[in-house]
Design an enzyme around this catalytic site. Structure first.
Site, PDB file in Angstrom:
ATOM      1  N   HIS A 139       0.820  -1.223   0.000  1.00  0.00           N
ATOM      2  CA  HIS A 139       0.000   0.000   0.000  1.00  0.00           C
ATOM      3  C   HIS A 139       0.847   1.263   0.000  1.00  0.00           C
ATOM      4  O   HIS A 139       1.964   1.296   0.509  1.00  0.00           O
ATOM      5  CB  HIS A 139      -1.075  -0.010   1.099  1.00  0.00           C
ATOM      6  CG  HIS A 139      -0.625   0.218   2.505  1.00  0.00           C
ATOM      7  ND1 HIS A 139      -1.184  -0.443   3.567  1.00  0.00           N
ATOM      8  CD2 HIS A 139       0.305   1.051   3.035  1.00  0.00           C
ATOM      9  CE1 HIS A 139      -0.617  -0.021   4.688  1.00  0.00           C
ATOM     10  NE2 HIS A 139       0.289   0.873   4.395  1.00  0.00           N
ATOM     11  N   GLU A 144      -5.087   0.289  -0.199  1.00  0.00           N
ATOM     12  CA  GLU A 144      -4.849  -1.128   0.047  1.00  0.00           C
ATOM     13  C   GLU A 144      -4.987  -1.918  -1.268  1.00  0.00           C
ATOM     14  O   GLU A 144      -5.592  -1.430  -2.220  1.00  0.00           O
ATOM     15  CB  GLU A 144      -5.897  -1.638   1.052  1.00  0.00           C
ATOM     16  CG  GLU A 144      -5.847  -0.938   2.406  1.00  0.00           C
ATOM     17  CD  GLU A 144      -4.758  -1.486   3.329  1.00  0.00           C
ATOM     18  OE1 GLU A 144      -3.677  -1.871   2.848  1.00  0.00           O
ATOM     19  OE2 GLU A 144      -5.007  -1.503   4.548  1.00  0.00           O
TER      20      GLU A 144
HETATM   21  C1  GLP Z   1       1.113   3.241   7.109  1.00  0.00           C
HETATM   22  C2  GLP Z   1       0.862   4.558   6.329  1.00  0.00           C
HETATM   23  C3  GLP Z   1       1.679   4.615   5.070  1.00  0.00           C
HETATM   24  C4  GLP Z   1       3.074   4.097   5.377  1.00  0.00           C
HETATM   25  C5  GLP Z   1       3.005   2.609   5.638  1.00  0.00           C
HETATM   26  C6  GLP Z   1       4.324   1.981   6.064  1.00  0.00           C
HETATM   27  O1  GLP Z   1      -0.011   2.535   7.427  1.00  0.00           O
HETATM   28  N1  GLP Z   1      -0.497   4.873   6.016  1.00  0.00           N
HETATM   29  O2  GLP Z   1       1.684   5.940   4.557  1.00  0.00           O
HETATM   30  O3  GLP Z   1       3.930   4.322   4.294  1.00  0.00           O
HETATM   31  O4  GLP Z   1       1.954   2.275   6.503  1.00  0.00           O
HETATM   32  O5  GLP Z   1       4.652   2.305   7.374  1.00  0.00           O
HETATM   33  P1  GLP Z   1       6.095   2.121   7.955  1.00  0.00           P
HETATM   34  O6  GLP Z   1       6.932   3.187   7.349  1.00  0.00           O
HETATM   35  O7  GLP Z   1       5.925   2.319   9.443  1.00  0.00           O
HETATM   36  O8  GLP Z   1       6.558   0.752   7.589  1.00  0.00           O
END
Ligand code: GLP
Length: 244
Positions: A139, A144
Site C-alpha cells: 500500500h 490497500e
Molecule cells: C502506514 C501509512 C503509510 C506508510 C506505511 C508503512 O499505514 N499509512 O503511509 O507508508 O503504513 O509504514 P512504515 O513506514 O511504518 O513501515
C-alpha cells in the site's frame, strides 16, 4: 522509469531523502510537498529539522498536503497523523501552520471531507514532490490492494494486515481505527515528482513485487512504474531480493 538509489542503511536513506526534499525547497521556495507518515520517514524529517536549525532551509513559503489520516481520531490523539506531523516536523521548522494540510479524520461525512481535500490539492496547484513509504502489502498512503486503482481521495476500510502492522502504536488492537481517509492512486500519480523510501529486510519481498513485478492494483505501489519521475531510495536490506 524508476531511478533507484541504494543506500547502506536507514540513516543514509534518510540523509539522501532529506537532500532531495531540501533541493526541492531551495529551488522552489513556495513548493507544495506531499508528506507521509509511518516509521520510515521519521529520520528524513529529523534531518530536515537539522538543516533548518543550521540555517540551511527555509520553510516559510512551503505548503504541504499529507497523504492520509485515520478516520475518527481527534487531532490531539498521539496516534493521529496530525499529531505525528506536528511532533516530527511542523513544530520544529518555520512552516506557517496555515500552509499545512492533512485530511480531517474527525469529519464524519467521508464523501464531503474527501472531495474537499481533493479540491484543496487542486487549489494548491498540485503537488511538486510527493514523499511515500511502502506498506508490507504494497500500500501507498492507505490505498490497500484492490481490484482497481482508486482515483481520488476516499475513505478506505483498512485491511487486517494493516491493522495488525499498526497495532504496535496503540494500547490494544481494538484501539486501531478501522477506516482512514487517503489520497487516491490518481491523486498520488498527479504529483510532479515522487520520492519513495523503503528500509529493512521485512520489505524486501514487497520491493521486488512492487518495482520489478507486473503493474497491478493488487500491489498498489506497482503503479509507480508508470510515473514519469520516481526516485526509490532503499537500503541494501530492502533491495536484498532484487539484483540491484
Ligand atoms: C502506514 C501509512 C503509510 C506508510 C506505511 C508503512 O499505514 N499509512 O503511509 O507508508 O503504513 O509504514 P512504515 O513506514 O511504518 O513501515
Amino acid at each position: 522509469m524508476i531511478r533507484i538509489i541504494k543506500t547502506e542503511d536507514y540513516n543514509e536513506m534518510s540523509r539522501k531523502a532529506a537532500n532531495i526534499i531540501a533541493a526541492q525547497v531551495i529551488s522552489k521556495p513556495n513548493c507544495v510537498l506531499g508528506l507521509a507518515t509511518g516509521s520510515t520517514p521519521i529520520g528524513t524529517y529529523k534531518r530536515l529539522v537539522e538543516m533548518y536549525e543550521a540555517g540551511d532551509l527555509d520553510f516559510s513559503g512551503v505548503k504541504t498536503a499529507n497523504l492520509d489520516e485515520y478516520k475518527g481520531l481527534t487531532r490531539d490523539n498521539d496516534q493521529s497523523y496530525y499529531f505525528f506531523m506536528h511532533d516530527n516536523l511542523f513544530n520544529h521548522v518555520n512552516i506557517d501552520p496555515e500552509n499545512t494540510n492533512i485530511p480531517d479524520g474527525t469529519k464524519e461525512d467521508a464523501e464531503k471531507e474527501c472531495a474537499a481535500y481533493e479540491e484543496l490539492i487542486k487549489e494548491l496547484g498540485g503537488v511538486d514532490l510527493q514523499l511515500l513509504g511502502l506498506g508490507h502489502n504494497g500500500h501507498i498512503g492507505f490505498n490497500e490492494p484492490a481490484d482497481d486503482f482508486p482515483v481520488a481521495t476516499h475513505c478506505v476500510d483498512l485491511q487486517e494486515s494493516t491493522i495488525e502492522a499498526n497495532k504496535r502504536f496503540f494500547a490494544s488492537i481494538d484501539d486501531v481505527p478501522r477506516k482512514a481517509y487517503t489520497m487516491g492512486i490518481g491523486t498520488i500519480m498527479n504529483a510532479d515528482k515522487i520520492l519513495i523510501l523503503v528500509s529493512g529486510e521485512d520489505k524486501a519481498d514487497i520491493v521486488a513485487k512492487a518495482f520489478f513485478g507486473p503493474v497491478t492494483p493488487q500491489v498498489p505501489a506497482s503503479v509507480l512504474q508508470l510515473h514519469k519521475n520516481v526516485t526509490l531510495i532503499a537500503d541494501a536490506a530492502a533491495l536484498s531480493k532484487v539484483n540491484k
